[in-house]
Design an enzyme around this catalytic site. Structure first.
Site, PDB file in Angstrom:
ATOM      1  N   LYS A  76       3.036   2.240  -2.359  1.00  0.00           N
ATOM      2  CA  LYS A  76       3.166   2.464  -0.913  1.00  0.00           C
ATOM      3  C   LYS A  76       4.615   2.780  -0.541  1.00  0.00           C
ATOM      4  CE  LYS A  76       0.736  -0.358   1.483  1.00  0.00           C
ATOM      5  NZ  LYS A  76       0.082  -1.330   2.398  1.00  0.00           N
ATOM      6  N   LYS A  98       3.251  -9.096  -3.487  1.00  0.00           N
ATOM      7  CA  LYS A  98       2.237  -9.604  -2.562  1.00  0.00           C
ATOM      8  C   LYS A  98       2.046 -11.078  -2.834  1.00  0.00           C
ATOM      9  CE  LYS A  98      -0.688  -7.584   0.439  1.00  0.00           C
ATOM     10  NZ  LYS A  98      -0.568  -6.268   1.088  1.00  0.00           N
ATOM     11  N   GLY A 135      -7.968  -1.857  12.714  1.00  0.00           N
ATOM     12  CA  GLY A 135      -9.169  -1.138  13.167  1.00  0.00           C
ATOM     13  C   GLY A 135      -9.268  -1.081  14.680  1.00  0.00           C
TER      14      GLY A 135
END
Ligand code: PHE
Length: 351
Positions: free
Chosen positions: A67, A79, A187
Site C-alpha cells: 500500500k 499491522k 462503506g
C-alpha cells in the site's frame, strides 16, 4: 502451526504478547521497514483461534507494505491484531488498550499505528495515553486528525470512477449500479459519494442497526450476505471482510468491476487470474484503499491541510490505477500482478 506461519511468511519480525488479565493475544507483524517505519492499523476482534489471528496480522502487514510502496510513501508495512474474547467490559477493554499502547511505546518508533476493523479514533485516544507519539487518528479533541474512514472512502470512490472510465468509457456514475458490502466507516461515506454522483446503490450489512439505517432511512436495496456474489451490478465494492474473492464466489459474480475498501479481498493470489479470466476488472485493494494511511500521517506529521490530503489521495489513486490498468493490458498480466511490479520497483531502488 504458528511456527510454520511465521517461517513461511516473507516479513521481518513478529512481536507477540499474551495479555494475562484478559486472555487476549497481541500480534504485531512488521512486514518491511525498507521504505520507512512500519505502519498499519490495529485490528481488534474475536478470532476462532490464535493461528487465525496471527495469519490475519501477517497478511495484513504485507498488504501495508505494498500500500505504501505503490504511491511512494516512505513507510513500511506492519499491522497489529488484538485477538480478544467475544465480549469485553468497556473498562477492561480500555485497560487492555492502555497496556497495548505501552507496548507500542516500548517499540520506540519501530511500529506506528492507527485504527482498523474493531478500533476507532476514540480507541486511538486511549492507546495514545501510553503509546504517543506513535498513534495516528486520535480524535480532533485530543489533537488528532480523526477517523481515517472518510478520506479512505474518497480514494475508493476515485478508484471506482477510474475503473468505470476504463470499462465503460465514461467516469460518470449516472447509469451505474454499485453493490457496497459493509456500511461501516468506509462503506458508509462511499455510499454517500455514490448517491451524490447519481449511482444506484445496493448494500449488504450484518449489523441490524446499519441495515435499518440504510434500508429504511435512505431507501437503499438490501442484499443478504449469501446473495452478494450472485447479484447483478456494474461494480462490486467489498468494504467489510477479507477473502471475499475466492474460488467459490468468483464463478458466481455478475459484475464488471471489483473495487472496494476492504483489505485482502483476494483469498489467494491466483484469484486475480480467475477474475481476469472472467473479464472482471479488479482494482487492487491496497491501491484504492490507501486514503487513510496516506492522508492521516500526512496531516499529523507533515503539516498537510485536509484539502491537500484529499487532493493527494485522489491524484495518487487515479495515477496509480491508470498505470496499473495500462500495464496489465499491455503485458497481459493481472492488475494485481501489475500493482506488485510497481511496488517491487520501489524496493529495488532503495537497496
Ligand atoms: N486501517 C488502515 C489501513 O488499512 C490503517 C491506517 C490508518 C494506518 C491510518 C495509518 C493511518 O490502511
Amino acid at each position: 502451526m504458528m511456527e510454520s506461519l511465521i517461517r513461511e511468511w516473507d516479513g521481518e519480525t513478529v512481536i507477540v504478547r499474551y495479555d494475562r488479565a484478559t486472555g487476549a493475544w497481541i500480534f504485531i507483524a512488521i512486514h518491511s521497514t525498507q521504505l520507512g517505519p512500519a505502519t498499519g492499523g490495529t485490528r481488534m476482534k474475536h478470532y476462532p483461534d490464535q493461528e487465525a489471528a496471527l495469519e490475519d496480522a501477517l497478511r495484513l502487514a504485507a498488504g501495508m507494505t505494498y500500500k505504501f510502496a505503490v504511491p511512494g510513501i516512505e513507510r513500511g508495512g506492519g499491522k497489529a491484531v488484538i485477538s480478544i474474547a467475544e465480549y469485553l467490559e468497556p473498562e477492561t477493554r480500555r485497560d487492555l488498550l492502555r497496556r497495548y499502547g505501552r507496548l507500542v511505546h516500548q517499540l520506540g518508533g519501530f511500529f506506528y499505528t492507527g485504527p482498523d476493523v474493531g478500533t476507532s479514533s476514540v480507541d486511538m485516544d486511549t492507546i495514545a495515553e501510553t503509546g504517543a507519539p506513535y498513534i495516528f487518528c486520535r480524535t480532533p479533541a485530543a489533537g488528532g486528525a480523526g477517523s481515517s474512514g472518510p478520506v479512505t472512502a474518497l480514494g475508493v470512490f476515485t478508484g471506482i470512477q477510474v475503473a468505470c472510465e476504463h470499462v465503460f468509457g465514461e467516469a460518470s456514475m449516472k447509469r451505474r449500479k454499485v453493490l457496497v458490502q459493509g456500511a461501516g466507516s468506509v462503506g458508509d461515506i462511499l455510499i454517500k459519494h455514490l448517491l451524490n454522483a447519481g449511482a444506484e446503490v445496493l448494500f449488504s450489512e450484518v449489523d441490524d442497526m446499519l441495515i435499518q439505517r440504510f434500508k429504511d432511512e435512505l431507501g437503499l436495496q438490501f442484499i443478504p450476505i449469501e446473495e452478494i456474489s450472485k447479484t447483478e451490478c456494474d461494480v462490486f465494492a467489498p468494504c467489510a471482510f477479507g477473502g471475499v474473492l475466492n474460488e467459490n464466489t468468483i464463478p458466481q459474480l455478475r459484475c464488471r468491476i471489483v473495487a472496494g475498501g476492504a483489505n485482502n479481498q483476494l483469498a489467494h493470489p491466483e484469484d486475480a487470474g480467475r477474475l481476469r479470466a472472467k473479464g472482471i476488472l479488479y482494482a487492487p485493494d491496497y491501491v484504492v484503499n490507501v486514503g487513510g494511511a496516506m492522508a492521516i500521517p500526512g496531516i499529523e506529521t507533515l503539516g498537510w491541510s485536509q484539502a491537500d490530503a484529499e487532493e493527494k489521495v485522489v491524484k495518487s489513486v487515479r495515477y496509480a490505477l491508470q498505470r496499473i490498468f495500462e500495464m496489465a493490458n499491455a503485458e497481459g498480466i493481472t492488475t494485481d500482478e501489475a500493482a506488485h511490479r510497481i511496488a517491487e520497483q520501489r524496493f529495488s531502488k532503495e537497496v
